[in-house]
Design a protein around this motif. Structure first.
Motif, PDB file in Angstrom:
ATOM      1  N   VAL A 143      66.398 -97.141 -50.071  1.00 55.02           N
ATOM      2  CA  VAL A 143      66.160 -97.228 -51.504  1.00 55.02           C
ATOM      3  C   VAL A 143      66.103 -98.712 -51.857  1.00 55.02           C
ATOM      4  N   TYR A 144      65.106 -99.076 -52.638  1.00 56.88           N
ATOM      5  CA  TYR A 144      64.894-100.474 -52.993  1.00 56.88           C
ATOM      6  C   TYR A 144      65.421-100.741 -54.394  1.00 56.88           C
ATOM      7  N   VAL A 145      65.931-101.946 -54.589  1.00 57.44           N
ATOM      8  CA  VAL A 145      66.514-102.287 -55.880  1.00 57.44           C
ATOM      9  C   VAL A 145      66.240-103.755 -56.201  1.00 57.44           C
ATOM     10  N   VAL A 146      66.046-104.045 -57.483  1.00 59.25           N
ATOM     11  CA  VAL A 146      65.918-105.435 -57.918  1.00 59.25           C
ATOM     12  C   VAL A 146      67.233-106.150 -57.600  1.00 59.25           C
ATOM     13  N   PRO A 147      67.197-107.292 -56.917  1.00 56.77           N
ATOM     14  CA  PRO A 147      68.446-107.941 -56.477  1.00 56.77           C
ATOM     15  C   PRO A 147      69.170-108.699 -57.575  1.00 56.77           C
ATOM     16  N   THR A 148      69.662-107.970 -58.560  1.00 56.22           N
ATOM     17  CA  THR A 148      70.498-108.554 -59.599  1.00 56.22           C
ATOM     18  C   THR A 148      71.866-107.877 -59.564  1.00 56.22           C
ATOM     19  N   VAL A 149      72.869-108.561 -60.092  1.00 57.45           N
ATOM     20  CA  VAL A 149      74.215-107.994 -60.124  1.00 57.45           C
ATOM     21  C   VAL A 149      74.215-106.659 -60.855  1.00 57.45           C
ATOM     22  N   GLY A 154      67.008-115.261 -58.866  1.00 48.98           N
ATOM     23  CA  GLY A 154      67.632-116.180 -59.794  1.00 48.98           C
ATOM     24  C   GLY A 154      68.137-115.556 -61.066  1.00 48.98           C
ATOM     25  N   ARG A 155      67.798-114.318 -61.342  1.00 47.74           N
ATOM     26  CA  ARG A 155      68.209-113.699 -62.599  1.00 47.74           C
ATOM     27  C   ARG A 155      69.715-113.491 -62.672  1.00 47.74           C
TER      28      ARG A 155
END
Length: 199
Positions: free
Chosen positions: A67-73, A198-199
């Motif tokens: 499963v892919y996810v945007v790499p933000t906290v 960077g977000r």
């Protein structure tokens, strides 16, 4: 921590199937949390291990359905909180941050060898004068007078924002240079990845 984003990446995209690609630019994947689609290289993959725990797969090579996810906290937290077996969220996020920073620095090295990176105000101005609009990375320890000159240059060419992350020694070393406070990247793939990290 220590990363500031002064320019946001493209957002608001409609969901798509995982196998979809855009203009031959490589595979596109849907974020399992936001349901938005991005180039695969801009996302972080998780797979479920034998014990049922979701494990980050920064290299994208671990076996199993991912499963892919945007790499933000926020996105990583929302993904893992859905799984009672996911332990110590803070540790996982810290580990992901280290791994993604490494992946980003390796990408900078590749971009440097490909000849799509320029450094410093003078080379940046040359790009802008030629009509280019590169993605900008500024070191966190940039001097106040250099920051002021950069802001003036971007204002003159009507360019908005940059990503501020890592120190000048780390940025320079990734490209095989000495300390570097300003990098201009003419590579859309790097833009996608860095804007998310960077977000």
């Amino acid at each position: 921590p220590g990363r500031k984003v002064r320019q946001k990446g493209e957002g608001g995209r409609e969901p798509s199937r995982e196998s979809e690609s855009e203009g031959g630019a490589g595979p596109v994947r849907m974020c399992g949390v936001t349901r938005e689609r991005y180039p695969q290289g801009a996302l972080l993959r998780f797979v479920r291990g034998p014990d049922g725990v979701l494990v980050e797969d920064v290299s994208g090579r671990l076996p199993g359905h991912g499963v892919y996810v945007v790499p933000t906290v926020d996105s990583i937290g929302r993904l893992l909180k859905k799984n009672a077996s996911a332990a110590d969220l803070e540790m996982v996020i810290r580990r992901c941050g280290v791994a993604l920073s490494r992946r980003f620095l390796e990408g900078l090295g590749l971009a440097r060898r490909a000849g799509v990176i320029r450094r410093g105000l003078r080379e940046l101005e040359g790009l802008l004068d030629a009509g280019e609009r590169p993605f900008l990375i500024v070191a966190t320890d940039v001097a106040a007078n250099t920051r002021q000159k950069l802001e003036g240059l971007l204002h003159r060419y009507r360019v908005e924002g940059w990503v501020e992350m890592l120190d000048s020694e780390t940025l320079g070393a990734a490209c095989g240079w000495s300390q570097t406070v300003i990098l201009a990247v003419n590579d859309p793939g790097q833009f996608e990845m860095v804007s998310q990290i960077g977000r």
